[in-house]
Design an enzyme around this catalytic site. Sequence first.
Site, short mmCIF file in Angstrom:
data_model
loop_
_atom_site.label_atom_id
_atom_site.label_comp_id
_atom_site.label_asym_id
_atom_site.label_seq_id
_atom_site.Cartn_x
_atom_site.Cartn_y
_atom_site.Cartn_z
N GLY A 317 -8.39 8.13 -58.29
CA GLY A 317 -9.48 9.09 -58.42
C GLY A 317 -8.98 10.50 -58.21
O GLY A 317 -7.86 10.83 -58.57
N GLU A 318 -9.82 11.35 -57.65
CA GLU A 318 -9.50 12.75 -57.33
C GLU A 318 -9.39 13.64 -58.56
O GLU A 318 -9.24 14.84 -58.43
CB GLU A 318 -8.17 12.87 -56.56
N GLY A 319 -9.38 13.09 -59.76
CA GLY A 319 -9.01 13.85 -60.94
C GLY A 319 -7.53 13.76 -61.22
O GLY A 319 -7.01 14.50 -62.07
#
EC number: 2.4.2.21
Length: 351
Positions: A317-319
């Site tokens: 995740g997180e980008g």
Amino acid sequence: MLKAFQVAPLGHELDSDIQHKIDFKTKPPGALGGLERIAFQVARIQRTLVPKLEKAQMLVFAADHGAVDKGISAFPQEVTPQMVANFLAGGAAVSVFCKQHNVPLKVVDVGVKVDMPDHPLLSKRKVAYASQDFSEQAALSLEQVNQAFQAGADEVDACGDIDLLLFGEMGIGNTGVSSCMMSAITGTKPEDTAGRGTGLDDAGVSKKAQIIATSLQRAEQELNKPVGKWAPWEVATQVGGLEILAMSGAMLRSAELGKPFVVDGFICTVALLFASKLQQAVVDYAIFAHQSDEQAHKALLQHFDATPILKLDLRLGEGSGAILSYPIIKSAVIFFNEMASFESAGVSNAS
């Protein structure tokens, strides 16, 4: 009612000219594979034969979730603000990749359970101190859903003259929330949408699926309608997550402004799924970064008939996947703009 967005479907008036420019570069037709598809999409979105990709912005939306107390994550809830602090200090994966590619990062607090200290990279748009436990009650009020939407839209507006938006998220438990939202929207069984998230073992995944099933059954009884038949506002209020809905709002606003955006992994794709139920044309503006290692992400990508740029078995995740795909997107635009044509280079084309 949910906040309204007006997303224009992409026009086709330049399609033949865009394809001609791609096909007459000094290469065999189709030889640059997925780069050609990305270049075509960006040129179509920007409605030009000279697309621009000079300024990008990464927005990471953060929030907590009441259902974490039931055990839908391997990590405790206090990790959310700890990781937000890590983003701001430059120590997270998305932070170092953004630094590598010179893409500014902003973290948007729409629902972290504690108040974060002021920081130049932090935008404080807190809607609530986490959602409610959706296994026991509706996760959010309609007002909170609209506030999250507005927060995402406002953050896009605050970016100013940006050519490309990249989206990410942080919120312990949000793979479980995303799985629940996907099941609510599509009718897919929880055992097919629940994945390992932050590293659950088989027993943990089974428990997560059961919590999702219990939550959906509760909401079905309250709404008196089965999953797959709920209105978007019912999905959002019953089982939504603030950071996911804020991303949906940001996507819709990006598309409304005619700007392409990069979809990260499973959670971000669920945000797009939700946004598409409000404005189907939003999908035309989405560039899919990667196929994550979450089991339901492949099905979601197939739902959109999407070919992601990368497949690295990421599930962070997180980008992180979005920023990893960024230099490839840039390369697609660079070849489209700068690579010679057969005519300009004096190279003979295929007969």
